[in-house]
Design a protein around this motif. Sequence first.
Motif, short mmCIF file in Angstrom:
data_model
loop_
_atom_site.label_atom_id
_atom_site.label_comp_id
_atom_site.label_asym_id
_atom_site.label_seq_id
_atom_site.Cartn_x
_atom_site.Cartn_y
_atom_site.Cartn_z
N LEU A 145 -26.95 -28.38 42.91
CA LEU A 145 -27.73 -28.74 44.11
C LEU A 145 -29.22 -28.66 43.81
CD1 LEU A 145 -26.30 -27.07 47.33
CD2 LEU A 145 -26.91 -29.45 47.01
N TRP A 146 -29.59 -27.55 43.17
CA TRP A 146 -30.99 -27.32 42.86
C TRP A 146 -31.50 -28.43 41.95
CZ3 TRP A 146 -34.08 -26.23 38.61
CH2 TRP A 146 -35.33 -25.68 38.91
N GLY A 147 -30.70 -28.73 40.92
CA GLY A 147 -31.10 -29.75 39.97
C GLY A 147 -31.24 -31.11 40.64
N VAL A 148 -30.23 -31.45 41.45
CA VAL A 148 -30.27 -32.75 42.11
C VAL A 148 -31.46 -32.82 43.06
CG1 VAL A 148 -29.05 -34.27 43.70
CG2 VAL A 148 -27.79 -33.15 41.87
N ALA A 149 -31.64 -31.71 43.85
CA ALA A 149 -32.75 -31.69 44.80
C ALA A 149 -34.08 -31.86 44.07
CB ALA A 149 -32.73 -30.38 45.59
N GLN A 150 -34.23 -31.09 43.00
CA GLN A 150 -35.45 -31.14 42.20
C GLN A 150 -35.70 -32.57 41.69
OE1 GLN A 150 -37.85 -28.99 41.93
NE2 GLN A 150 -37.44 -27.75 40.14
N LEU A 151 -34.63 -33.16 41.18
CA LEU A 151 -34.71 -34.50 40.62
C LEU A 151 -35.15 -35.50 41.68
CD1 LEU A 151 -33.92 -35.70 37.79
CD2 LEU A 151 -31.89 -36.59 38.94
N MET A 152 -34.49 -35.41 42.85
CA MET A 152 -34.81 -36.35 43.94
C MET A 152 -36.27 -36.21 44.34
SD MET A 152 -31.90 -37.56 45.84
CE MET A 152 -30.28 -37.68 45.17
N ILE A 153 -36.69 -34.93 44.46
CA ILE A 153 -38.06 -34.67 44.90
C ILE A 153 -39.05 -35.25 43.89
CG2 ILE A 153 -39.72 -32.82 45.28
CD1 ILE A 153 -37.38 -31.19 46.45
N ARG A 154 -38.72 -35.06 42.61
CA ARG A 154 -39.62 -35.57 41.56
C ARG A 154 -39.64 -37.09 41.53
NH1 ARG A 154 -38.93 -31.55 36.64
NH2 ARG A 154 -39.90 -29.75 37.64
N ILE A 155 -38.43 -37.67 41.61
CA ILE A 155 -38.35 -39.13 41.55
C ILE A 155 -39.15 -39.74 42.70
CG2 ILE A 155 -36.79 -41.09 41.91
CD1 ILE A 155 -34.72 -39.63 40.28
N LEU A 156 -38.97 -39.15 43.88
CA LEU A 156 -39.66 -39.69 45.05
C LEU A 156 -41.17 -39.62 44.84
CD1 LEU A 156 -39.43 -40.80 47.92
CD2 LEU A 156 -39.60 -38.46 48.74
N ARG A 157 -41.60 -38.50 44.27
CA ARG A 157 -43.04 -38.34 44.09
C ARG A 157 -43.58 -39.33 43.08
NH1 ARG A 157 -46.59 -32.92 43.22
NH2 ARG A 157 -48.38 -33.86 44.25
N ALA A 158 -42.84 -39.48 41.98
CA ALA A 158 -43.32 -40.34 40.91
C ALA A 158 -43.21 -41.82 41.29
CB ALA A 158 -42.54 -40.06 39.64
N HIS A 159 -42.22 -42.12 42.12
CA HIS A 159 -41.97 -43.54 42.37
C HIS A 159 -42.14 -43.95 43.82
CE1 HIS A 159 -40.61 -44.11 38.27
NE2 HIS A 159 -39.94 -42.99 38.39
N THR A 160 -42.99 -43.24 44.54
CA THR A 160 -43.27 -43.67 45.91
C THR A 160 -43.84 -45.09 45.82
OG1 THR A 160 -43.85 -41.42 46.49
CG2 THR A 160 -44.48 -43.15 48.04
N PRO A 161 -43.16 -46.04 46.44
CA PRO A 161 -43.63 -47.42 46.29
C PRO A 161 -45.06 -47.57 46.81
CG PRO A 161 -41.46 -47.34 47.32
CD PRO A 161 -41.95 -45.94 47.25
N LYS A 162 -45.88 -48.22 46.00
CA LYS A 162 -47.29 -48.35 46.37
C LYS A 162 -47.47 -49.33 47.52
CE LYS A 162 -48.96 -46.42 42.25
NZ LYS A 162 -47.65 -45.86 42.03
N LYS A 163 -46.46 -50.16 47.72
CA LYS A 163 -46.61 -51.19 48.76
C LYS A 163 -46.27 -50.66 50.15
CE LYS A 163 -45.49 -55.25 46.02
NZ LYS A 163 -44.19 -54.97 45.39
N LEU A 164 -45.74 -49.44 50.21
CA LEU A 164 -45.38 -48.89 51.52
C LEU A 164 -46.60 -48.81 52.41
CD1 LEU A 164 -43.01 -45.85 50.81
CD2 LEU A 164 -42.45 -47.98 51.97
N PRO A 165 -46.39 -48.96 53.72
CA PRO A 165 -47.53 -48.79 54.63
C PRO A 165 -48.14 -47.40 54.47
CG PRO A 165 -45.56 -49.51 55.80
CD PRO A 165 -45.16 -49.26 54.40
N TYR A 166 -49.39 -47.28 54.83
CA TYR A 166 -50.11 -46.02 54.65
C TYR A 166 -49.38 -44.84 55.28
CZ TYR A 166 -53.28 -42.27 55.62
OH TYR A 166 -53.82 -41.03 55.73
N VAL A 167 -48.90 -45.05 56.50
CA VAL A 167 -48.24 -43.97 57.24
C VAL A 167 -47.09 -43.39 56.41
CG1 VAL A 167 -46.72 -43.55 59.21
CG2 VAL A 167 -48.87 -44.76 59.53
#
Lengths: 841, 243
Positions: free
Chosen positions: A435-457
């Motif tokens: 769980l910890w590993g998956v959570a950590q991974l998800m959190i990291r992936i989201l941070r690294a790959h937050t789409p730049k095209k998303l609206p500012y909000v």
Amino acid sequence: MNTWTLKFAWRDSRGSRRRMLMYISSMVLGVAALVSINSFGDNLKQAIDAEAATLLGADLSFEGRAPFNDVIEALIDSLGGEQSRRTSFSSMAYFPLTGDVRLSTIRGHERGFPFYGEIETDPPEAASEYLTGRNALVDATLLQQFNANVGDSIRIGTVSYRIAGKLVQTPRETAAIMLFSPRIYVPLSEIDRTLLARGSRADYEVYFKFEDGRDADALVEELKTVLRANDIRTDTIKEEQEGWDRSLSNLYRFLSLAGFMALLLGSLGVASSIHVYIRQRIQTIALLRCFGAKTWDTFRVYLMQAIAMGLVGVILGSLVGLGIQALIPIVLADFLPVDVVVSISWGAIWMSSGIGMGVTILFALLPLLTVINVSPLIAFRSELGVDAKTPRNWMWWATIAMIVVGITTFAILQAPRVLVGLSYSAGLFIVFSILWGVAQLMIRILRAHTPKKLPYVWRQGIANLYRPNNQTLVMTLALGLGTFLIATMLLAQHALLQQINLATEGDRPNLVFFDIQPDQVAGVADLLEENGVPVIDNVPIITMRITGINGETIASMRADTTRRLTWAHRREYRSTYRSKLIDSEVLVEGELVESVDIETIGLIPVSVEQDVAQSLRISLGDTVTFDVQGVAIDTRISSVRTVDWQRMQTNFFFVFPKGVLEEAPQFNVVLTRTPDAKVAGRLQASMARAFPNISSIDISLVMSVFDAIFSRIAFVIQFMALFSIVTGLFVLSAAVMISRFQRLEESVLLKTLGASRSTVIKIMLTEYMVLGILAAATGLVLAIGAGWVLAEFLFEVEFVLPMQGLGVLIGLEILITMVVGLINSRGIYERSPLEVLRTEA
Amino acid sequence: MSLVLSVSNLTKIFPSGDREITVLDSVSLELMAGDTCAIVGPSGSGKTTLLGLCAGLDNATAGTVTLCGHELNGLTEDERAAVRNKHVGFIFQTFRLIPTLTALENVMVPAELRGRTDVRAEAFGMLEAVGLADRTHHYPAQLSGGEQQRVGIARAFINKPDILFADEPTGNLDDDTGSAIEDLLFDLNSTSGTTLVLVTHDLDLARRTGRVFRLKMGAVVSEASNTAGPGQGIVSELLPPTG
Ligand SMILES: Nc1ncnc2c1ncn2[C@@H]1O[C@H](COP(=O)(O)OP(=O)(O)O)[C@@H](O)[C@H]1O
Ligand SMILES: [Mg+2]
């Protein structure tokens, strides 16, 4: 310990106490779970001890699979006391009013039983009145199924009874058992004796009540050999009590482990709150150092606060636990043989509080160790760039070791066996690590790959999850674990349903008639034809026992105490004869002999199922002697098969070739397939009218019973999962509280920069929504893994995701996360920049 | 006159990535009881680092610090804490009052750390001395900057320290409040006979001390005496005239 530590700890907590209460909330539910479950366990034990006699309903019982022989009858006679007999068998219950039938367990009673406790009926007086004539007490769920009422009639075999009352609770039977086969109580003198013909299964019991205070257990010990030799099983109050004690304490211990999981998550939440709290205290700690406070004095100041928090948490948890305790007997109602009276168990409260306190303090030690690393120099440096890391020194590792040892010890104490406890704690660490590993991974992936095209909000909302001192990981863990448990149950249930559909799909048989006498087979076939359904299979069944293996008799093996005989040596086998394998079987060794000529063959070649061969310790070429209803038949193992027992087929341990058993006393099983439940019902009813001795099972009905039972188990587990979910929500509340000041600053900054109030709120909602998605995704990844394993190896069905159920679950989780986040954020985003600067800075 | 602080060849090197920065390079100085001195120098010249080392808050890379007879290098962290508690007072640029404690309680902290319990009256006396008798139960957030620093001063003097370290005590205050705080500091110092070490870049303030150490690039580049006649000239050179 000096009084300064206490005094200062108290003063230092000023202004944070409400916040600390919020931090504690995450551990409250874990403690509550432990308190309620362990208290319930004590209540349960008390109830079982108090009602021990009613569990059996007598001091002693004998039970045999056949009418008692002369030896046993003589023995029963000599034992004296009060006696009451009962005979139980399966038969079709037929409701003439509606024409409905269902296979039921019929119990013929004599006056007397139960000697202790009572049969609970509606109306109550029916419990004793039904014995006065042709009356029946019928399982309430059965009556409900067919819309039947008290006063209607019911037919079993050729005998009709008036339904005198509903069975509400009976000795020895729980609601869950009733689901499998509904119960019908009738007077023993009024049962249709023809239903007990040779070959059909029945249980013969006699119950004793001894007024002279005889020790039933000693008696059983004394009579052991003669009872064994005559295949009589016994039961005493003590045995019954111990049996229930064992299985129910396993049940509540299992639940208590689930509660412990919630506690671990909660403590993790508290620890991460303390981590942030300590970081906010670093300047104070540095200052105390400057003025000459000793390292451990400052440590103790915060340890005291943590202990105080733990104490408050434990007290609150105990109070909440007392409330929840009342719910548990309701959740488990279907599995309990006795009414559990809810009462306060101080032992359980002390133990659970101790565990709650211990776990919380152990986890809190990790962030508290930061205190000893704070340099007094920090007082001279500006707050910016202050970074006091928790040291990874020997103390840190020692704390980690204590946590691991503590958890393992707890698991071992709670588990029925050391090995189970060890595997539980190992399983716990594995689940947590994954769980910890998956959570950590998800959190990291989201941070690294937050789409730049998303609206500012959106981008801002996601970025907020990574603000300094964020609790994202702990929240994801707690919510994720809950999701994992609930989703896994959902997946397992789905797989079970699939298995059920699989079992009756295509042209597989879905209706089974059994106890058919050989001379009835033709009539049954005719009836099926009249109703337009096929005879898919007609299987002869012959009951037999093993009397010898490789020339040695079972009796002599029994006498030899060094040999351990298993159920496989003692049981009654129901075998068949046929010339080929069926599709649930695979030959692993030897050859299936099609048919033999009994006059010339000598040893008869038989096929044995692999597992039972192992239990009997026999293999290819060994000889086995069977007693086929009085006739000895010598056989030789000519082949070994594996059998897929999960297939709804007529499966057998031993298969004989054709040409041997044709003339032996036997009964037949006929399998057919009906297009729908209505035809099945009609057919069963006509069969019950034409051949009262023939029973039938609608396989879809059996499957739905499995489903119903599983639903109840899943409900219990999901109830436990709720503790994790709610703990996660408390962690979320605490996290919002902790980051309150940051959030204020952020919102003030955004507003100063011209953001509207609604933009600020949208950003916040995005943050909570993404958190919900993270947690759901984490739990789901694990659940899908577990679900796949269950589908592949337990249910043996193709793994398919129940999109709708999972969708609802995830949707709900995200929604709840947002709502809880929003509630806790009240006031943060409303305030005007100026007001904030004035009061909070 | 006894030696209160003796620093010899004090060197402090901080690792900075893969390089090392020498913040203090063989600094030596000695202060007698009752001395007042200022440490001046540009930002980043190592003033705070020097003060921290003198007060036993940090370990030197080389050199020795002897504080009131205790050679600090050989002491453990807790032993140094005991020395600080017995002999040292501190005043901070950002006041550093504990926000959850009242003014009175803040003043009590160093005395209570000595294990004393009957310090309320004494602390009240100190607050009276700094002119805050009517604000004893206010929390730091309820006090102005000048008032907070007064509490800081009261707290620094409550243990009757032998030596007082003040890091930019007026750095966060406006001029008027600053000079009032300065007056208070020097008054209390002269009545109690405490050795005073002031870190400042306020040259007016430096002018009021007996001696001035000027730090540049980690070394004392000049030392001057404000009181001794012959030294006057050096200080005049050192410090631009006020006005
Ligand atoms: N813990 C540390 N690690 C690395 N460098 C430091 C540390 N503390 C101070 N320094 C550096 O030492 C130098 C002197 O700092 P400081 O004593 O605070 O100067 P001042 O007080 O005169 O402004 C600065 O360049 C600062 O960056
Ligand atoms: Mg400085």
